[in-house]
Design a protein around this motif. Structure first.
Motif, PDB file in Angstrom:
ATOM      1  N   ALA A   1       6.271  32.943   3.490  1.00 17.22           N
ATOM      2  CA  ALA A   1       7.566  33.633   3.474  1.00 17.22           C
ATOM      3  C   ALA A   1       7.626  34.748   4.516  1.00 17.22           C
ATOM      4  CB  ALA A   1       7.841  34.203   2.089  1.00 17.22           C
ATOM      5  N   ASP A   2       6.534  35.487   4.693  1.00 19.35           N
ATOM      6  CA  ASP A   2       6.581  36.632   5.598  1.00 19.35           C
ATOM      7  C   ASP A   2       6.484  36.238   7.077  1.00 19.35           C
ATOM      8  OD1 ASP A   2       4.001  35.807   5.080  1.00 19.35           O
ATOM      9  OD2 ASP A   2       3.133  37.816   5.305  1.00 19.35           O
ATOM     10  N   THR A   3       5.713  35.205   7.407  1.00 17.32           N
ATOM     11  CA  THR A   3       5.541  34.817   8.810  1.00 17.32           C
ATOM     12  C   THR A   3       6.350  33.584   9.193  1.00 17.32           C
ATOM     13  OG1 THR A   3       3.650  33.405   8.346  1.00 17.32           O
ATOM     14  CG2 THR A   3       3.190  35.741   8.842  1.00 17.32           C
ATOM     15  N   GLU A   4       6.876  32.854   8.196  1.00 18.02           N
ATOM     16  CA  GLU A   4       7.630  31.619   8.421  1.00 18.02           C
ATOM     17  C   GLU A   4       6.756  30.501   9.007  1.00 18.02           C
ATOM     18  OE1 GLU A   4      10.940  31.006   7.599  1.00 18.02           O
ATOM     19  OE2 GLU A   4      10.824  32.918   6.588  1.00 18.02           O
ATOM     20  N   ARG A   5       5.436  30.650   8.960  1.00 17.56           N
ATOM     21  CA  ARG A   5       4.546  29.602   9.454  1.00 17.56           C
ATOM     22  C   ARG A   5       4.530  28.457   8.453  1.00 17.56           C
ATOM     23  NH1 ARG A   5      -0.965  32.384  11.356  1.00 17.56           N
ATOM     24  NH2 ARG A   5      -1.563  31.098   9.598  1.00 17.56           N
ATOM     25  N   VAL A   6       4.485  27.239   8.974  1.00 17.11           N
ATOM     26  CA  VAL A   6       4.512  26.033   8.152  1.00 17.11           C
ATOM     27  C   VAL A   6       3.141  25.371   8.204  1.00 17.11           C
ATOM     28  CG1 VAL A   6       5.579  23.765   7.843  1.00 17.11           C
ATOM     29  CG2 VAL A   6       6.965  25.711   8.561  1.00 17.11           C
ATOM     30  N   PHE A   7       2.647  24.954   7.039  1.00 20.46           N
ATOM     31  CA  PHE A   7       1.359  24.297   6.939  1.00 20.46           C
ATOM     32  C   PHE A   7       1.514  22.948   6.234  1.00 20.46           C
ATOM     33  CE2 PHE A   7       0.615  28.820   6.975  1.00 20.46           C
ATOM     34  CZ  PHE A   7      -0.379  28.952   7.942  1.00 20.46           C
ATOM     35  N   MET A   8       0.599  22.028   6.558  1.00 17.97           N
ATOM     36  CA  MET A   8       0.648  20.699   5.970  1.00 17.97           C
ATOM     37  C   MET A   8      -0.768  20.294   5.596  1.00 17.97           C
ATOM     38  SD  MET A   8       2.017  17.224   7.774  1.00 17.97           S
ATOM     39  CE  MET A   8       0.726  17.097   8.971  1.00 17.97           C
ATOM     40  N   LYS A   9      -0.930  19.729   4.394  1.00 18.84           N
ATOM     41  CA  LYS A   9      -2.231  19.188   3.999  1.00 18.84           C
ATOM     42  C   LYS A   9      -2.011  17.903   3.210  1.00 18.84           C
ATOM     43  CE  LYS A   9      -2.850  21.638  -0.340  1.00 18.84           C
ATOM     44  NZ  LYS A   9      -3.698  22.447  -1.172  1.00 18.84           N
ATOM     45  N   GLU A  10      -2.990  17.011   3.277  1.00 19.55           N
ATOM     46  CA  GLU A  10      -2.874  15.729   2.587  1.00 19.55           C
ATOM     47  C   GLU A  10      -2.874  15.927   1.079  1.00 19.55           C
ATOM     48  OE1 GLU A  10      -5.195  11.466   2.449  1.00 19.55           O
ATOM     49  OE2 GLU A  10      -5.388  12.732   4.219  1.00 19.55           O
ATOM     50  N   ARG A  11      -2.030  15.175   0.401  1.00 17.65           N
ATOM     51  CA  ARG A  11      -1.939  15.229  -1.061  1.00 17.65           C
ATOM     52  C   ARG A  11      -3.181  14.728  -1.708  1.00 17.65           C
ATOM     53  NH1 ARG A  11       2.499  16.697  -3.816  1.00 17.65           N
ATOM     54  NH2 ARG A  11       4.210  16.569  -2.405  1.00 17.65           N
TER      55      ARG A  11
ATOM     56  N   GLU B   1       0.854  -1.183   0.000  1.00 20.70           N
ATOM     57  CA  GLU B   1       0.000   0.000   0.000  1.00 20.70           C
ATOM     58  C   GLU B   1       0.888   1.229   0.000  1.00 20.70           C
ATOM     59  OE1 GLU B   1      -2.742  -0.067   3.277  1.00 20.70           O
ATOM     60  OE2 GLU B   1      -2.869  -2.244   3.184  1.00 20.70           O
ATOM     61  N   ASP B   2       0.422   2.285  -0.623  1.00 19.41           N
ATOM     62  CA  ASP B   2       1.159   3.538  -0.595  1.00 19.41           C
ATOM     63  C   ASP B   2       0.952   4.221   0.750  1.00 19.41           C
ATOM     64  OD1 ASP B   2       1.944   3.127  -3.208  1.00 19.41           O
ATOM     65  OD2 ASP B   2       0.320   4.337  -4.043  1.00 19.41           O
ATOM     66  N   ALA B   3       1.940   4.991   1.163  1.00 23.02           N
ATOM     67  CA  ALA B   3       1.823   5.792   2.379  1.00 23.02           C
ATOM     68  C   ALA B   3       1.116   7.096   2.037  1.00 23.02           C
ATOM     69  CB  ALA B   3       3.208   6.080   2.954  1.00 23.02           C
ATOM     70  N   THR B   4       0.451   7.677   3.000  1.00 31.52           N
ATOM     71  CA  THR B   4      -0.178   8.974   2.800  1.00 31.52           C
ATOM     72  C   THR B   4       0.905  10.044   2.831  1.00 31.52           C
ATOM     73  OG1 THR B   4      -2.165   8.200   3.913  1.00 31.52           O
ATOM     74  CG2 THR B   4      -1.918  10.575   3.681  1.00 31.52           C
ATOM     75  N   ALA B   5       0.964  10.859   1.786  1.00 32.81           N
ATOM     76  CA  ALA B   5       1.951  11.940   1.704  1.00 32.81           C
ATOM     77  C   ALA B   5       1.239  13.270   1.920  1.00 32.81           C
ATOM     78  CB  ALA B   5       2.642  11.934   0.348  1.00 32.81           C
ATOM     79  N   TYR B   6       1.979  14.238   2.406  1.00 31.71           N
ATOM     80  CA  TYR B   6       1.432  15.555   2.706  1.00 31.71           C
ATOM     81  C   TYR B   6       2.228  16.631   1.986  1.00 31.71           C
ATOM     82  CZ  TYR B   6      -0.876  12.959   6.384  1.00 31.71           C
ATOM     83  OH  TYR B   6      -1.631  12.038   7.059  1.00 31.71           O
ATOM     84  N   VAL B   7       1.542  17.698   1.620  1.00 31.87           N
ATOM     85  CA  VAL B   7       2.185  18.853   0.996  1.00 31.87           C
ATOM     86  C   VAL B   7       2.549  19.823   2.108  1.00 31.87           C
ATOM     87  CG1 VAL B   7       1.858  20.787  -0.581  1.00 31.87           C
ATOM     88  CG2 VAL B   7       0.830  18.574  -1.094  1.00 31.87           C
ATOM     89  N   ILE B   8       3.794  20.260   2.115  1.00 37.73           N
ATOM     90  CA  ILE B   8       4.283  21.207   3.119  1.00 37.73           C
ATOM     91  C   ILE B   8       4.460  22.559   2.442  1.00 37.73           C
ATOM     92  CG2 ILE B   8       6.138  21.738   4.740  1.00 37.73           C
ATOM     93  CD1 ILE B   8       4.695  19.182   5.450  1.00 37.73           C
ATOM     94  N   THR B   9       3.877  23.589   3.025  1.00 40.81           N
ATOM     95  CA  THR B   9       4.055  24.951   2.514  1.00 40.81           C
ATOM     96  C   THR B   9       4.492  25.844   3.669  1.00 40.81           C
ATOM     97  OG1 THR B   9       1.721  25.456   2.872  1.00 40.81           O
ATOM     98  CG2 THR B   9       2.355  24.727   0.670  1.00 40.81           C
ATOM     99  N   ARG B  10       5.193  26.914   3.315  1.00 35.95           N
ATOM    100  CA  ARG B  10       5.669  27.864   4.328  1.00 35.95           C
ATOM    101  C   ARG B  10       5.409  29.267   3.842  1.00 35.95           C
ATOM    102  NH1 ARG B  10      11.916  28.101   5.738  1.00 35.95           N
ATOM    103  NH2 ARG B  10      11.866  28.911   3.643  1.00 35.95           N
TER     104      ARG B  10
END
Length: 104
Positions: free
Chosen positions: A94-104, A83-92
């Motif tokens: 630029a101005d606040t340096e906050r990191v976000f993650m959502k399922e692909r 089975e494939d693993a669940t992958a997530y998209v990571i975004t950041r």
């Protein structure tokens, strides 16, 4: 890996062991498709998963005790189906340096 962030589910879909304890594979000689790199190898069953997309790949060849344990787990894993693993998209931001993650 090389300044990029990746995230996949925490346990191996094949044997349910912790993927975060696995090895990161960045060697281009490892896979047929360099676009599948980097990969993470399960420390128990050695199955690899693409960090970009979670796709199952070839098993990492291990030696010594790790190779012996890996060969045992191939007959005692939760499922023989890959089975494939669940992958997530990571975004950041630029101005606040906050990191976000959502399922692909």
């Amino acid at each position: 890996v090389d300044g990029s962030f990746y995230a996949v589910q925490g346990n191996c879909p094949r044997c349910a062991f912790d993927l975060y304890k696995g090895d990161i594979v960045t060697d281009e000689a490892f896979g047929d498709n360099p676009g599948d790199l980097p990969r993470i190898a399960c420390p128990t069953c050695s199955t690899t998963f693409g960090l970009k997309n979670g796709k199952t790949g070839p098993a990492l060849k291990r030696k010594g005790l790790a190779g012996f344990v890996g060969s045992l787990t191939k007959t005692a894993t939760r499922t023989d189906a890959f089975e494939d693993a669940t992958a997530y998209v990571i975004t950041r931001e630029a101005d606040t340096e906050r990191v976000f993650m959502k399922e692909r």
